[in-house]
Design a protein around this motif. Sequence first.
Motif: not given
Length: 392
Positions: A104, A108, A111-112, A208-209, A211-212
């Motif tokens: 995860a 993230l 994603g960033l 990102l979603h 990952g969260f």
Amino acid sequence: MFRWFASKFIKHWDETDRPEVRMACGQMASALSIGSNVLLCALKLATGLAAGSVAVVADGVNNLSDAASNIISLIGFRLGSRPADAEHPYGHGRYEYLAGLMVAVLILAAGLELLKSSVERVLHPAAPEFSWAMAAALAASILVKLWMMAFNLQAGRQIASRTLTATAMDSRNDAIATSVVLLGMAAAHFTGADLDGWLGLGVAAFVLHSGFTLVRDTLDPLIGRKPEPEVIDAIRERILACPGVLSTHDLMLHDYGPGQRFASAHVEMAEEDGLTACHAALVALSREFLEKDGLHIVFQLDPVSKADTEENRLRTHVSRRAKLIDQRVTVHDLSLTRAGESVTVRFDCYIPADVEIPEPELRRVLENIVREQYQAADCAITIDRDYMAPPH
Ligand SMILES: [Zn+2]
Ligand SMILES: [Zn+2]
């Protein structure tokens, strides 16, 4: 599909409660996913970089982060299936959750990075060239991801693995994301609009979603989450169905990963049934839980008698009066001890979580009920807000 692969490559593949079979199934699914993801990533990076499309490159990086997550699941399956040892008597099942958490964090980070490059592209637009190779790579990717979704879904069901079901969901989402990129590219090609930066932003938000979501799903069982209500209800039903059991309370369940679950529960049985018979019934019940569900469960026997004792009279009184708060309120483990002049009354009161009465208020009401019969009694009351009791 999964069955076909499993029957080709894994011995005793359908005996999934054997740890080595579970591990082999998990590893096979993870290895196939790694292979597909690396291939898709290479295809997209090559075609995306050649055409200068930030959206296609972002989509390729998404596949790379998927491959990383598959590698970590593979390691998780390997480590998680190690049997219990002297330092880790509850097995190593939580490695699987820990592996998920590391994945995860990687997702993230990716994603960033994608978010940054997409924002730059939106601010400084530069239309990518359209290439049929890139379109073909995206179309192939959608098909491969749909196949991976079906495969991991079957495998995840077969061995009851959250990791694989999560991979299946991720594959579905990837198929959707790639479809959006493909459609956007086609739209840009035929209308001349420049959508590349915006599509990249969409893919980045998507990464990102996921990952969260993965952080939440893997952190919960590590910290110790309340089990699904269906699981608790099923255990309670089974206990209550055991001959001689009058009621049950204070169930606790600890999850150390698949196949490593431990529980304890109090069980009320009639004193008149005899200690030996009650004990035998509970031993048989816990054996059944272990064999059928792989659940190690320990029972505390709470004898209740119909005899007209002081304790029984008080328990009946408190139970009856407490029902006025809510019909579902029950009282258990009541004891009454005397030391000289003073009387101490201890008991647990179960009250459903949805009954809105503040705890101090509830205690005061219960103490008053006791004091209707024992004016100077000291009360030690434990409130159970749920069938899943906190330690007490
Ligand atoms: Zn209790
Ligand atoms: Zn009890």
